[in-house]
Design a protein around this motif. Sequence first.
Motif, PDB file in Angstrom:
ATOM      1  N   PRO A   1     -67.282  69.489  14.980  1.00 16.06           N
ATOM      2  CA  PRO A   1     -68.361  70.469  15.045  1.00 16.06           C
ATOM      3  C   PRO A   1     -67.866  72.137  15.699  1.00 16.06           C
ATOM      4  O   PRO A   1     -67.691  73.114  15.498  1.00 16.06           O
ATOM      5  CB  PRO A   1     -69.938  69.978  14.395  1.00 16.06           C
ATOM      6  CG  PRO A   1     -70.043  68.816  15.199  1.00 16.06           C
ATOM      7  CD  PRO A   1     -68.543  68.271  15.675  1.00 16.06           C
TER       8      PRO A   1
ATOM      9  N   ALA B   1     -70.944  77.026  10.510  1.00 14.50           N
ATOM     10  CA  ALA B   1     -71.557  76.400   9.673  1.00 14.50           C
ATOM     11  C   ALA B   1     -72.608  77.564   8.625  1.00 14.50           C
ATOM     12  O   ALA B   1     -72.995  77.944   8.504  1.00 14.50           O
ATOM     13  CB  ALA B   1     -72.428  75.412  10.316  1.00 14.50           C
TER      14      ALA B   1
ATOM     15  N   HIS C   1     -68.741  73.663   8.519  1.00 17.50           N
ATOM     16  CA  HIS C   1     -68.356  74.308   9.344  1.00 17.50           C
ATOM     17  C   HIS C   1     -66.762  75.056   8.229  1.00 17.50           C
ATOM     18  O   HIS C   1     -65.880  74.212   7.522  1.00 17.50           O
ATOM     19  CB  HIS C   1     -67.948  73.206  10.223  1.00 17.50           C
ATOM     20  CG  HIS C   1     -69.318  72.713  10.780  1.00 17.50           C
ATOM     21  ND1 HIS C   1     -70.109  73.081  11.921  1.00 17.50           N
ATOM     22  CD2 HIS C   1     -70.061  71.488  10.563  1.00 17.50           C
ATOM     23  CE1 HIS C   1     -71.468  72.184  11.304  1.00 17.50           C
ATOM     24  NE2 HIS C   1     -70.680  70.689  11.312  1.00 17.50           N
TER      25      HIS C   1
END
Length: 143
Positions: free
Chosen positions: A11, A17, A89
């Motif tokens: 991430p 996100a 994401h």
Amino acid sequence: MRLTVDPSTDPQDYEFAHDIRVRFVETDAMAIVHHSNYLAYFEETRVAFLAHIGHPFTEWRSAGLESPVLESFVQYRQPCRFDEVLTVHVALAAATRATFQMSYLVEVDGQARTTGVTVHGCTTLLGRPTRLPAWLTERSVTR
């Protein structure tokens, strides 16, 4: 084939996100998210990302531009299920004068479930190829 990006499962490699709760209608007879819905999740996140960076998709349209999807790739790692909250994401992964690639990671509670890439062209509202907006190519260079 224009797709050149290998989407990350980390991430930290993504700029933005966006959370999406899986609706029952998005699941199939096996009670998992139907594969076709992931592209809609990518689109929703991409539109939210553009708004977040100050260039909402409505701005593209006002400038007489479109960004049609030319290619897409999705790797299904683990299924997503009804009522889970997906964190999608997204990052601008690459850009040329007239195309750009977005990479995606879908995770639930920190577990990578899906990765993907979309490749977009830039066209006028009449469908004629044209250059990307300068802010987008500049953003790609500065990343």
